[in-house]
Write a protein that holds these residues in place. Structure first.
Motif, PDB file in Angstrom:
ATOM      1  N   GLU A  42      41.248  53.262  47.305  1.00 33.81           N
ATOM      2  CA  GLU A  42      41.499  52.252  46.278  1.00 33.81           C
ATOM      3  C   GLU A  42      41.332  52.877  44.902  1.00 33.81           C
ATOM      4  O   GLU A  42      40.310  53.496  44.614  1.00 33.81           O
ATOM      5  CB  GLU A  42      40.532  51.085  46.432  1.00 33.81           C
ATOM      6  N   CYS A  64      40.708  52.250  41.134  1.00 36.35           N
ATOM      7  CA  CYS A  64      40.095  51.158  40.378  1.00 36.35           C
ATOM      8  C   CYS A  64      40.159  51.355  38.867  1.00 36.35           C
ATOM      9  O   CYS A  64      39.817  50.440  38.133  1.00 36.35           O
ATOM     10  CB  CYS A  64      38.629  51.008  40.775  1.00 36.35           C
ATOM     11  N   SER A  65      40.549  52.530  38.410  1.00 37.60           N
ATOM     12  CA  SER A  65      40.518  52.779  36.975  1.00 37.60           C
ATOM     13  C   SER A  65      41.765  53.527  36.516  1.00 37.60           C
ATOM     14  O   SER A  65      42.460  54.150  37.322  1.00 37.60           O
ATOM     15  CB  SER A  65      39.276  53.600  36.605  1.00 37.60           C
ATOM     16  N   GLN A 122      41.558  57.202  37.378  1.00 39.75           N
ATOM     17  CA  GLN A 122      41.899  57.509  38.763  1.00 39.75           C
ATOM     18  C   GLN A 122      43.411  57.538  38.968  1.00 39.75           C
ATOM     19  O   GLN A 122      43.929  58.386  39.695  1.00 39.75           O
ATOM     20  CB  GLN A 122      41.273  56.495  39.713  1.00 39.75           C
ATOM     21  N   ARG A 179      45.521  48.888  33.898  1.00 39.82           N
ATOM     22  CA  ARG A 179      44.534  47.982  34.513  1.00 39.82           C
ATOM     23  C   ARG A 179      45.194  46.688  34.984  1.00 39.82           C
ATOM     24  O   ARG A 179      44.861  46.162  36.050  1.00 39.82           O
ATOM     25  CB  ARG A 179      43.402  47.678  33.535  1.00 39.82           C
ATOM     26  N   LEU A 202      46.828  47.396  38.214  1.00 36.50           N
ATOM     27  CA  LEU A 202      45.821  47.534  39.270  1.00 36.50           C
ATOM     28  C   LEU A 202      45.303  46.182  39.741  1.00 36.50           C
ATOM     29  O   LEU A 202      44.887  46.041  40.885  1.00 36.50           O
ATOM     30  CB  LEU A 202      44.645  48.387  38.781  1.00 36.50           C
ATOM     31  N   GLN A 203      45.338  45.177  38.874  1.00 33.72           N
ATOM     32  CA  GLN A 203      44.809  43.855  39.206  1.00 33.72           C
ATOM     33  C   GLN A 203      45.863  42.917  39.795  1.00 33.72           C
ATOM     34  O   GLN A 203      45.532  41.816  40.207  1.00 33.72           O
ATOM     35  CB  GLN A 203      44.191  43.218  37.965  1.00 33.72           C
ATOM     36  N   ALA A 250      46.172  44.819  44.683  1.00 31.96           N
ATOM     37  CA  ALA A 250      44.804  44.612  45.180  1.00 31.96           C
ATOM     38  C   ALA A 250      44.783  44.524  46.705  1.00 31.96           C
ATOM     39  O   ALA A 250      43.837  44.966  47.330  1.00 31.96           O
ATOM     40  CB  ALA A 250      44.219  43.353  44.575  1.00 31.96           C
ATOM     41  N   SER A 270      44.704  48.029  49.285  1.00 34.17           N
ATOM     42  CA  SER A 270      43.547  48.804  49.728  1.00 34.17           C
ATOM     43  C   SER A 270      42.638  48.020  50.617  1.00 34.17           C
ATOM     44  O   SER A 270      42.834  46.986  51.076  1.00 34.17           O
ATOM     45  CB  SER A 270      42.765  49.307  48.548  1.00 34.17           C
TER      46      SER A 270
END
Length: 61
Positions: free
Chosen positions: A24, A26-27, A30, A49, A52-53, A58, A61
């Motif tokens: 996963e 998360c940032s 990454q 971000r 990613l959200q 989401a 992962s």
């Protein structure tokens, strides 16, 4: 759409990096590490971000 003009990265590049990762992400750091790039000015961080959200990211992962 280009979300990082420093590295010329599109939203599709970010989504592909997240989908192909074995862990996963998360940032922003990454994601950039996965792409083999470095964050320069950081103006893209909010957009990365947000991607990613996204619900479909989401659930990957």
């Amino acid at each position: 759409m280009i979300i990082c003009s420093c590295n010329v990265i599109s939203d599709h590049d970010v989504r592909d990096a997240v989908e192909s990762a074995n862990i996963e992400l998360c940032s922003t750091a990454q994601v950039y590490n996965r792409l083999g790039l470095l964050v320069h000015c950081g103006l893209c961080s909010r957009s990365v971000r947000r991607i990613l959200q996204e619900p479909e990211m989401a659930s990957q992962s």
